[in-house]
Design a protein around this motif. Structure first.
Motif, PDB file in Angstrom:
ATOM      1  N   LEU A   1       0.830  -1.202   0.000  1.00 42.35           N
ATOM      2  CA  LEU A   1       0.000   0.000   0.000  1.00 42.35           C
ATOM      3  C   LEU A   1       0.866   1.255   0.000  1.00 42.35           C
ATOM      4  O   LEU A   1       0.532   2.250  -0.661  1.00 42.35           O
ATOM      5  N   ALA A   2       1.980   1.225   0.719  1.00 43.38           N
ATOM      6  CA  ALA A   2       2.894   2.366   0.697  1.00 43.38           C
ATOM      7  C   ALA A   2       3.518   2.527  -0.691  1.00 43.38           C
ATOM      8  O   ALA A   2       3.712   3.646  -1.176  1.00 43.38           O
ATOM      9  N   ALA A   3       3.811   1.400  -1.341  1.00 44.24           N
ATOM     10  CA  ALA A   3       4.413   1.454  -2.672  1.00 44.24           C
ATOM     11  C   ALA A   3       3.439   2.042  -3.696  1.00 44.24           C
ATOM     12  O   ALA A   3       3.859   2.717  -4.639  1.00 44.24           O
TER      13      ALA A   3
ATOM     14  N   GLY B   1      12.958  -6.581  -3.265  1.00 45.29           N
ATOM     15  CA  GLY B   1      13.813  -6.205  -4.388  1.00 45.29           C
ATOM     16  C   GLY B   1      13.251  -5.040  -5.182  1.00 45.29           C
ATOM     17  O   GLY B   1      13.981  -4.136  -5.597  1.00 45.29           O
ATOM     18  N   GLN B   2      11.932  -5.048  -5.400  1.00 44.44           N
ATOM     19  CA  GLN B   2      11.310  -3.956  -6.142  1.00 44.44           C
ATOM     20  C   GLN B   2      11.473  -2.621  -5.425  1.00 44.44           C
ATOM     21  O   GLN B   2      11.812  -1.607  -6.043  1.00 44.44           O
ATOM     22  N   TYR B   3      11.218  -2.614  -4.118  1.00 48.69           N
ATOM     23  CA  TYR B   3      11.310  -1.361  -3.370  1.00 48.69           C
ATOM     24  C   TYR B   3      12.754  -0.841  -3.362  1.00 48.69           C
ATOM     25  O   TYR B   3      12.992   0.360  -3.524  1.00 48.69           O
TER      26      TYR B   3
ATOM     27  N   LYS C   1      10.314   4.246   0.952  1.00 49.25           N
ATOM     28  CA  LYS C   1      10.992   4.134   2.243  1.00 49.25           C
ATOM     29  C   LYS C   1      10.098   3.397   3.240  1.00 49.25           C
ATOM     30  O   LYS C   1      10.530   2.451   3.912  1.00 49.25           O
ATOM     31  N   VAL C   2       8.831   3.810   3.325  1.00 50.25           N
ATOM     32  CA  VAL C   2       7.891   3.134   4.220  1.00 50.25           C
ATOM     33  C   VAL C   2       7.666   1.703   3.743  1.00 50.25           C
ATOM     34  O   VAL C   2       7.607   0.767   4.550  1.00 50.25           O
ATOM     35  N   ALA C   3       7.532   1.524   2.424  1.00 54.37           N
ATOM     36  CA  ALA C   3       7.333   0.180   1.878  1.00 54.37           C
ATOM     37  C   ALA C   3       8.489  -0.738   2.272  1.00 54.37           C
ATOM     38  O   ALA C   3       8.285  -1.892   2.660  1.00 54.37           O
TER      39      ALA C   3
END
Length: 479
Positions: free
Chosen positions: A238-240, A270-272, A246-248
């Motif tokens: 949801l953060a992403a 890895g995505q974040y 950063k949150v994610a």
């Protein structure tokens, strides 16, 4: 004792044994303070009333032994206690239901199912037993029996949490997330703290874009279970969505701290990290993902894209080879595999990949042109002509696609074909065909015209087609 996903499995907590709504007090022999009158000194010794051990009810003594075995021994040792039940408890519904629940925890599903069927004969319509039977039917793959038990549960209690969760999970598998959210919400009516209902409700809401409600569901789940990794993972998603990586990252790191064995968590991690510019961290996360599930293609696909982006061509090729090995129907991987094999001058492998892509999407003219080019690169002109004669059948002979295919077939009227390409109004199609003009001249030794048309491709600044990348490589290799 390991954690389980259902409230029906026997859980031994501090002072209580719970199984399907059955509670046994585990106080055992206890000291009870005597009543002291207000005028009595606090220094006066307090008398105690002790329950003689012989008078301790069997259920309390049994619960204490059961708790001790589960805390200090194994589930199998706990189950052994049921072998010595007094005759009057051998048919006791509560006791045998607890035994069936422990059999599930021990993985002895066939025995649990047989015992549960017996309990249904003893207590037809008992919701706890019906629910356990439903879950066992699901575990064994007996969908007919499972559906019948769901129906029976809902007939007596339309808001039965477990039955509604089961209906919701069926809809999730069908990707009908809206209807799934309705069932999950209904399951929460009777039990607002139901962990599976809360988790599923939050997930379904995430998929239908109701982000705030989804976030609230996962936050409620964490209030009840602060160590729920699934909730942290979805709070990260949801953060992403809001591009707050950063949150994610913080959320998914918390999920991994709780459980680092989940493939999807490493993919998300890895995505974040990738979005935050941490390419080495992203690579490490995706390597961990593929190592966790080496027979699933997606970890290799993520790594292939990363290596592609970093121009690590040989590694990207290796990853795409693994992707199509594990998932032959992953259409886009064949295009990428063909590109990287082409870059490595492995024209046979490139041709094989583009043939697979062409078989899945015959309307894309790029694929027959690349197949023909691989033959021509290998000096196999007759094979190229034979292939192109079939590829051009039933095509619109006035189209620019046909004109370029024909140029590769007979190598005549190249200036007329070039003018037709330049007059094309579709930018993507024009960019593609400009690349194939450049490639035609490269194959035929005219490097000046090849470079001109490759440069024209890049001047469009429209990398919406893979030929743009091939043009970049061609110009780079010529420098």
């Amino acid at each position: 004792m390991k954690k389980t996903d259902t409230k029906l499995l026997a859980v031994i907590g501090t002072g209580l044994v719970f199984a399907g709504g059955i509670f046994f007090s585990c106080a055992g022999t206890s000291s009870v303070p005597a009543q002291v009158s207000p005028d009595e000194s606090e220094d006066v010794p307090v008398a105690e009333t002790v329950i003689p051990e012989a008078e301790v009810p069997f259920t309390i003594a049994f619960a204490e032994k059961l708790q001790e075995r589960l805390e200090n021994g194994t589930i199998e040792e706990a189950l052994a206690l049921f072998n010595d039940l007094p005759p009057e408890y051998e048919q006791d519904l509560d006791m045998q239901f607890l035994r069936a629940s422990l059999l599930v925890s021990a993985g002895r599903l066939d025995e649990a199912a047989a015992l549960t069927d017996t309990l249904l004969e003893l207590a037809p319509g008992n919701s706890d037993v019906l629910t356990l039977s439903m879950m066992l039917a699901k575990a064994s793959g007996d969908t007919t029996k499972k559906s019948a038990l769901v129906k029976e549960l809902l007939e007596t209690d339309p808001d039965n949490s477990d039955a509604n969760v089961e209906l919701a999970q069926e809809q999730m598998l069908r990707r009908n997330y809206k209807l799934a959210s309705v069932y999950y919400e209904r399951g929460l009516q009777n039990n607002p703290d139901h962990p599976e209902a809360l988790a599923g409700y939050g997930q379904a809401l995430y998929f239908i874009g109701e982000d705030e409600a989804s976030r609230a569901a996962f936050e409620a789940l964490l209030e009840k279970d602060p160590e729920n990794s699934f909730a942290y993972a979805y709070l990260g998603k949801l953060a992403a969505v809001d591009e707050n990586y950063k949150v994610a990252t913080d959320c998914i790191e918390k999920a991994l701290e709780i459980d680092d064995s989940v493939f999807d968590y490493w993919l998300d991690y890895g995505q974040y990290l990738r979005y935050r510019g941490n390419f080495a961290g992203a690579e490490a996360a995706w390597i961990r993902a593929k190592d966790l599930v080496p027979d699933y293609f997606l970890g290799y696909a993520y790594l292939a894209g990363l290596y592609d982006e970093q121009n690590r061509f040989a590694e990207a090729l290796e990853m795409y080879q693994k992707v199509v090995e594990l998932n032959p129907k992953y259409y886009f991987a064949y295009e990428s595999l063909g590109m990287f094999a082409w870059h490595e001058n492995n024209f046979g492998e490139a041709r094989s990949a583009f043939e697979k892509a062409y078989g899945m999407n015959s309307a894309n003219v790029s694929y027959p042109l690349m197949i023909a080019a691989t033959y021509l690169k290998e000096q196999k002109q007759q094979d190229a002509r034979s292939f192109l004669s079939k590829a051009m059948r039933n095509m619109n002979t006035s189209s620019v696609e046909y004109a370029v295919l024909r140029l590769y077939y007979d190598s005549i009227n190249d200036s007329q074909v070039a003018q037709k390409v330049l007059n094309t109004s579709d930018r993507n199609l024009k960019g593609k065909m400009l690349y194939y003009l450049g490639l035609f001249y490269e194959i035929n030794g005219n490097d000046v015209l090849a470079e001109k048309y490759y440069t024209d491709v890049l001047s469009l600044n429209s990398p919406m087609f893979f030929e743009y990348r091939l043009a970049e490589w061609a110009l780079s290799d010529n420098k």
